[in-house]
Design an enzyme around this catalytic site. Sequence first.
Site, mmCIF file in Angstrom:
data_model
loop_
_atom_site.group_PDB
_atom_site.id
_atom_site.type_symbol
_atom_site.label_atom_id
_atom_site.label_comp_id
_atom_site.label_asym_id
_atom_site.label_seq_id
_atom_site.Cartn_x
_atom_site.Cartn_y
_atom_site.Cartn_z
ATOM 1 N N THR A 132 0.869 -1.105 0.047
ATOM 2 C CA THR A 132 0.055 0.000 -0.164
ATOM 3 C C THR A 132 0.874 1.420 -0.093
ATOM 4 O O THR A 132 2.002 1.372 0.452
ATOM 5 C CB THR A 132 -1.003 -0.027 1.385
ATOM 6 N N ASP A 133 0.142 2.320 -0.481
ATOM 7 C CA ASP A 133 0.863 3.629 -0.508
ATOM 8 C C ASP A 133 1.047 4.260 1.012
ATOM 9 O O ASP A 133 1.679 5.162 1.542
ATOM 10 C CB ASP A 133 0.240 4.600 -1.249
ATOM 11 N N GLU A 134 0.130 3.585 1.817
ATOM 12 C CA GLU A 134 0.219 4.112 3.381
ATOM 13 C C GLU A 134 1.563 3.899 4.018
ATOM 14 O O GLU A 134 1.655 4.774 4.891
ATOM 15 C CB GLU A 134 -0.972 3.346 4.277
ATOM 16 N N TYR A 158 -2.295 -0.788 10.941
ATOM 17 C CA TYR A 158 -2.457 -1.255 9.682
ATOM 18 C C TYR A 158 -1.320 -1.081 8.729
ATOM 19 O O TYR A 158 -0.517 -2.067 8.455
ATOM 20 C CB TYR A 158 -3.679 -0.867 8.973
ATOM 21 N N LYS A 162 1.951 -3.378 7.421
ATOM 22 C CA LYS A 162 1.879 -3.640 5.891
ATOM 23 C C LYS A 162 3.585 -3.211 5.528
ATOM 24 O O LYS A 162 4.296 -3.853 4.844
ATOM 25 C CB LYS A 162 1.109 -2.858 4.946
#
Length: 351
Positions: A132-134, A158, A162
């Site tokens: 993810t970009d997060e 979260y 990741k």
Amino acid sequence: MILVTGGAGFIGSNFILDWLANETAPVLNLDKLTYAGNPGNLTAVEKDARYRFVHGDINDRALVEQLLREHHPSAIVHFAAESHVDRSIHGPGEFVQTNVVGTFNLLEATRAWLGTVSAEEKSRFRFLHVSTDEVYGSLSADSPPATEIFPYVPSSPYSASKAASDHLVRAYCCTYQFPSLITNCSNNYGPRQFPEKLIPLITLNALNMKALPIYGDGLNIRDWLYVGDHCSALRAVLARGRIGETYNVGGNSEKTNLEVVKTLCNIVDELRPAASPRASLLNFVKDRPGHDRRYALDAGKLARELGWEPQEKFESGLRKTVSWYLDNPQWVEEVVSGGYRNWLDTNYAAR
Ligand code: NAD
Ligand code: DAU
């Protein structure tokens, strides 16, 4: 054949449908069927001889090893995860267990199996980790979009889980010559997304004339990627990506949450006219703790190296998405019953 983990979820099921429509290799789908896993997402391919479902956990090392020995996949596409930021705030343990320990288990099982196959088979094998970009954290308004060499600054349990899994995958490649690739994509939207996420939640609430919860001031920015574009990017990376590399997959579509919700209201008003405009249902609620202000991705590497660019425009993708939810009331009814109701109480009752 390819082994897909978490293929009964939102992106995984879209990926399997897209794969079987475009490729010849069969698919084995290993999914634990958590609240987010829905075999109903895959009814269209249930009778396809190239599709097989295995109900199981990526943390079950014996099962993963058995599947690898029996099926000799040419690739693993790893989607299985706990994926919802708000749930990670209410209960982070499951995120560490699935996203970090589960990915570690999958890496270990795959590494052990690769040690038993021929050099030729190993050279063809790929492990594609979907992230993810997060992991790049919250960008300031004037920051350029994140490239693949931006530092990792995750803010939620979260995104931290990741990030940890990305680090493990990269370390396996460096240390063990493990043939992995990583993709970091932005916010996906499209058919079959569980209505805990912004776009399906607002769509269904708007249809039912319910309040539309906006966290904080609604000015947080996300980059929106149509799930079909994400699937084509993953196929490109699998076919032509360089081992050990990371590829950002972005939608070139940065929007504030307010822009997204107002556009959704207009589309729903047009497709299902109501006595009052849906925008009157906007309800500003308590912000998400640690709410990242802005995500933005530079997907130039994917364009330069593999010739991939997103095809869908945000407005047309959103229209397709709303139409899908309108055309699939049975899917909605099945998903909205059961565990989802409990989640609404947990997340919104005290806001
Ligand atoms: P999802 O929550 O819709 O689906 C997750 C799937 O994984 C479900 O089918 C679930 O049953 C399965 N699963 C969970 N734990 C498992 C376990 N221990 N063993 C086997 N299966 C298990 O998620 P999604 O939105 O489809 O996201 C898929 C992947 O893409 C995730 O890794 C997520 O981090 C990543 N991602 C998602 C987005 C997005 O916008 N949705 C954006 C960037 C990255
Ligand atoms: O950026 C990629 C990530 O996108 C993925 O890695 C995650 O798996 C996925 O869940 C998604 O995370 P977000 O937190 O960005 O998505 P979500 O749909 O939960 O929220 C989008 C934005 O909308 C965010 O700024 C929070 C806000 N929001 C969300 C909900 C559910 C609201 O304002 N109201 C809501 O009720």
